[in-house]
Design a protein around this motif. Structure first.
Motif, PDB file in Angstrom:
ATOM      1  N   ASP A   1      83.312  58.942  42.341  1.00  0.00           N
ATOM      2  CA  ASP A   1      84.722  59.266  42.794  1.00  0.00           C
ATOM      3  C   ASP A   1      84.988  57.488  42.967  1.00  0.00           C
ATOM      4  OD1 ASP A   1      87.178  59.659  43.558  1.00  0.00           O
ATOM      5  OD2 ASP A   1      87.449  59.503  46.220  1.00  0.00           O
ATOM      6  N   VAL A   2      84.923  56.612  41.275  1.00  0.00           N
ATOM      7  CA  VAL A   2      85.167  55.833  40.838  1.00  0.00           C
ATOM      8  C   VAL A   2      86.896  55.449  41.201  1.00  0.00           C
ATOM      9  CG1 VAL A   2      85.206  53.829  38.993  1.00  0.00           C
ATOM     10  CG2 VAL A   2      83.416  55.492  39.862  1.00  0.00           C
ATOM     11  N   PRO A   3      87.963  56.856  40.653  1.00  0.00           N
ATOM     12  CA  PRO A   3      88.934  55.591  41.165  1.00  0.00           C
ATOM     13  C   PRO A   3      89.020  55.636  42.380  1.00  0.00           C
ATOM     14  CG  PRO A   3      88.538  57.285  39.189  1.00  0.00           C
ATOM     15  CD  PRO A   3      87.478  57.856  40.308  1.00  0.00           C
ATOM     16  N   GLY A   4      88.694  56.795  43.478  1.00  0.00           N
ATOM     17  CA  GLY A   4      88.659  55.852  44.790  1.00  0.00           C
ATOM     18  C   GLY A   4      88.703  55.224  45.968  1.00  0.00           C
TER      19      GLY A   4
ATOM     20  N   ARG B   1      88.140  52.335  37.729  1.00  0.00           N
ATOM     21  CA  ARG B   1      88.045  53.154  36.742  1.00  0.00           C
ATOM     22  C   ARG B   1      87.007  54.185  35.470  1.00  0.00           C
ATOM     23  NH1 ARG B   1      93.085  52.065  33.034  1.00  0.00           N
ATOM     24  NH2 ARG B   1      92.861  50.539  31.727  1.00  0.00           N
ATOM     25  N   SER B   2      86.616  54.873  35.767  1.00  0.00           N
ATOM     26  CA  SER B   2      85.220  54.862  34.380  1.00  0.00           C
ATOM     27  C   SER B   2      86.073  54.659  33.389  1.00  0.00           C
ATOM     28  CB  SER B   2      84.357  56.487  34.658  1.00  0.00           C
ATOM     29  OG  SER B   2      84.026  56.524  36.597  1.00  0.00           O
ATOM     30  N   THR B   3      85.009  54.862  32.396  1.00  0.00           N
ATOM     31  CA  THR B   3      85.456  54.285  30.988  1.00  0.00           C
ATOM     32  C   THR B   3      84.764  54.741  30.308  1.00  0.00           C
ATOM     33  OG1 THR B   3      84.184  52.104  30.518  1.00  0.00           O
ATOM     34  CG2 THR B   3      87.066  52.154  31.584  1.00  0.00           C
ATOM     35  N   GLY B   4      84.646  55.334  29.069  1.00  0.00           N
ATOM     36  CA  GLY B   4      83.358  56.136  27.611  1.00  0.00           C
ATOM     37  C   GLY B   4      83.816  57.003  28.229  1.00  0.00           C
ATOM     38  N   ASP B   5      82.777  57.353  28.758  1.00  0.00           N
ATOM     39  CA  ASP B   5      81.750  58.586  28.734  1.00  0.00           C
ATOM     40  C   ASP B   5      81.832  58.707  30.298  1.00  0.00           C
ATOM     41  OD1 ASP B   5      79.578  56.674  29.045  1.00  0.00           O
ATOM     42  OD2 ASP B   5      78.041  58.094  27.420  1.00  0.00           O
TER      43      ASP B   5
ATOM     44  N   ARG C   1      88.447  40.243  36.916  1.00  0.00           N
ATOM     45  CA  ARG C   1      88.369  41.973  36.487  1.00  0.00           C
ATOM     46  C   ARG C   1      87.330  41.522  35.665  1.00  0.00           C
ATOM     47  NH1 ARG C   1      92.563  42.033  38.731  1.00  0.00           N
ATOM     48  NH2 ARG C   1      94.625  41.914  38.097  1.00  0.00           N
ATOM     49  N   PHE C   2      86.778  43.146  35.307  1.00  0.00           N
ATOM     50  CA  PHE C   2      84.911  43.480  35.185  1.00  0.00           C
ATOM     51  C   PHE C   2      85.145  44.557  34.176  1.00  0.00           C
ATOM     52  CE2 PHE C   2      84.814  41.043  39.547  1.00  0.00           C
ATOM     53  CZ  PHE C   2      83.968  40.136  39.505  1.00  0.00           C
ATOM     54  N   GLN C   3      84.356  44.230  33.074  1.00  0.00           N
ATOM     55  CA  GLN C   3      83.726  45.962  32.515  1.00  0.00           C
ATOM     56  C   GLN C   3      82.418  45.423  32.505  1.00  0.00           C
ATOM     57  OE1 GLN C   3      85.198  44.811  28.488  1.00  0.00           O
ATOM     58  NE2 GLN C   3      87.125  44.826  29.437  1.00  0.00           N
ATOM     59  N   GLU C   4      82.193  46.489  33.285  1.00  0.00           N
ATOM     60  CA  GLU C   4      81.139  47.076  33.776  1.00  0.00           C
ATOM     61  C   GLU C   4      80.429  48.266  33.195  1.00  0.00           C
ATOM     62  OE1 GLU C   4      81.650  45.447  38.332  1.00  0.00           O
ATOM     63  OE2 GLU C   4      81.571  47.876  38.254  1.00  0.00           O
ATOM     64  N   THR C   5      78.464  48.304  32.897  1.00  0.00           N
ATOM     65  CA  THR C   5      77.290  48.842  32.897  1.00  0.00           C
ATOM     66  C   THR C   5      77.548  49.559  33.494  1.00  0.00           C
ATOM     67  OG1 THR C   5      77.407  47.993  30.377  1.00  0.00           O
ATOM     68  CG2 THR C   5      75.945  49.834  31.012  1.00  0.00           C
ATOM     69  N   VAL C   6      76.951  50.902  33.781  1.00  0.00           N
ATOM     70  CA  VAL C   6      76.319  51.517  34.831  1.00  0.00           C
ATOM     71  C   VAL C   6      74.716  51.294  34.390  1.00  0.00           C
ATOM     72  CG1 VAL C   6      75.225  53.798  36.500  1.00  0.00           C
ATOM     73  CG2 VAL C   6      78.248  52.782  35.288  1.00  0.00           C
TER      74      VAL C   6
ATOM     75  N   TYR D   1      72.490  53.829  43.256  1.00  0.00           N
ATOM     76  CA  TYR D   1      74.141  53.447  42.252  1.00  0.00           C
ATOM     77  C   TYR D   1      73.864  52.036  41.766  1.00  0.00           C
ATOM     78  CZ  TYR D   1      78.293  53.638  39.963  1.00  0.00           C
ATOM     79  OH  TYR D   1      79.461  54.038  38.948  1.00  0.00           O
ATOM     80  N   ALA D   2      74.201  51.789  40.576  1.00  0.00           N
ATOM     81  CA  ALA D   2      74.086  49.906  40.030  1.00  0.00           C
ATOM     82  C   ALA D   2      74.357  50.115  38.634  1.00  0.00           C
ATOM     83  CB  ALA D   2      72.337  49.472  40.486  1.00  0.00           C
ATOM     84  N   TYR D   3      74.986  48.394  38.825  1.00  0.00           N
ATOM     85  CA  TYR D   3      75.910  48.168  37.871  1.00  0.00           C
ATOM     86  C   TYR D   3      76.222  47.189  37.305  1.00  0.00           C
ATOM     87  CZ  TYR D   3      78.854  47.856  42.086  1.00  0.00           C
ATOM     88  OH  TYR D   3      79.423  47.290  42.947  1.00  0.00           O
ATOM     89  N   ARG D   4      75.723  46.587  36.482  1.00  0.00           N
ATOM     90  CA  ARG D   4      75.873  45.277  35.371  1.00  0.00           C
ATOM     91  C   ARG D   4      76.935  44.859  35.252  1.00  0.00           C
ATOM     92  NH1 ARG D   4      72.691  46.048  30.807  1.00  0.00           N
ATOM     93  NH2 ARG D   4      74.825  46.254  29.672  1.00  0.00           N
ATOM     94  N   VAL D   5      78.012  43.831  35.659  1.00  0.00           N
ATOM     95  CA  VAL D   5      78.843  43.388  34.632  1.00  0.00           C
ATOM     96  C   VAL D   5      79.097  42.466  32.929  1.00  0.00           C
ATOM     97  CG1 VAL D   5      80.713  41.054  35.316  1.00  0.00           C
ATOM     98  CG2 VAL D   5      79.854  42.555  36.817  1.00  0.00           C
ATOM     99  N   ASP D   6      79.349  43.093  32.300  1.00  0.00           N
ATOM    100  CA  ASP D   6      79.254  42.484  31.096  1.00  0.00           C
ATOM    101  C   ASP D   6      80.245  41.714  30.484  1.00  0.00           C
ATOM    102  OD1 ASP D   6      77.209  44.668  30.564  1.00  0.00           O
ATOM    103  OD2 ASP D   6      78.743  46.374  30.187  1.00  0.00           O
ATOM    104  N   VAL D   7      81.302  41.338  31.149  1.00  0.00           N
ATOM    105  CA  VAL D   7      82.870  40.975  30.425  1.00  0.00           C
ATOM    106  C   VAL D   7      83.155  40.926  31.570  1.00  0.00           C
ATOM    107  CG1 VAL D   7      84.489  40.177  29.321  1.00  0.00           C
ATOM    108  CG2 VAL D   7      82.567  42.118  28.345  1.00  0.00           C
TER     109      VAL D   7
END
Length: 156
Positions: free
Chosen positions: A40-43, A55-59, A72-77, A86-92
């Protein structure tokens, strides 16, 4: 201005020059907490007050996050292993001086509820590291408030 950060793996959580670990107990079971984090990323803005858009992006293996104050962040799970992590890295990111950031949510059963351990692992310029260390109390408060709000939300 947004810039590309250094790509690291989940092992960065243990080796980061700046590392904060916060722990809180929740009444909700680990499976429900993991679903709220990963599915529930949008939540997220409904329970994590610093987040204004998620929001989830891509797949679904990447995310876009906006924070109060303009972050503002773009992240990879990096990991989504229900119900433990549950873990993620900030890419941008548009944060000045930030070079690397990984966040890890570890979930463990605690009675009928969940013990949540949130680790924020980061690195950047000397000025960024100083500001990050000064922000520790505010990050801890934001985590406590978010987990409390998420627990209330999951109880409904």
């Amino acid at each position: 201005m947004a810039h590309q950060l250094r790509a690291v793996g989940l092992d960065f959580v243990e080796s980061a020059p700046v590392r904060f670990v916060f722990v809180r107990e929740m009444a909700a079971p680990p499976e429900a907490v993991h679903r709220a984090l990963a599915d529930d990323v949008p939540g997220w803005p409904e329970w994590f007050s610093a987040v204004t858009l998620a929001r989830s992006t891509g797949d679904g293996s990447t995310r876009e996050i906006h924070l109060k104050g303009g972050g503002r962040f773009q992240e990879t799970v990096l990991a989504s292993e229900a119900p433990e992590v549950y873990a993620y890295r900030v890419d941008v990111a548009n944060a000045p001086g930030l070079r690397t950031l990984v966040e890890e949510w570890r979930l463990a059963p605690s009675g009928a509820g969940t013990r949540v351990r949130w680790t924020l692992a980061t690195d950047g310029t000397a000025a960024y590291r100083l500001v990050a260390k000064l922000a520790r109390p505010g990050l801890g408060r934001a985590f406590r408030d978010a987990v409390t709000a998420l627990d209330r939300r999951l109880a409904k």
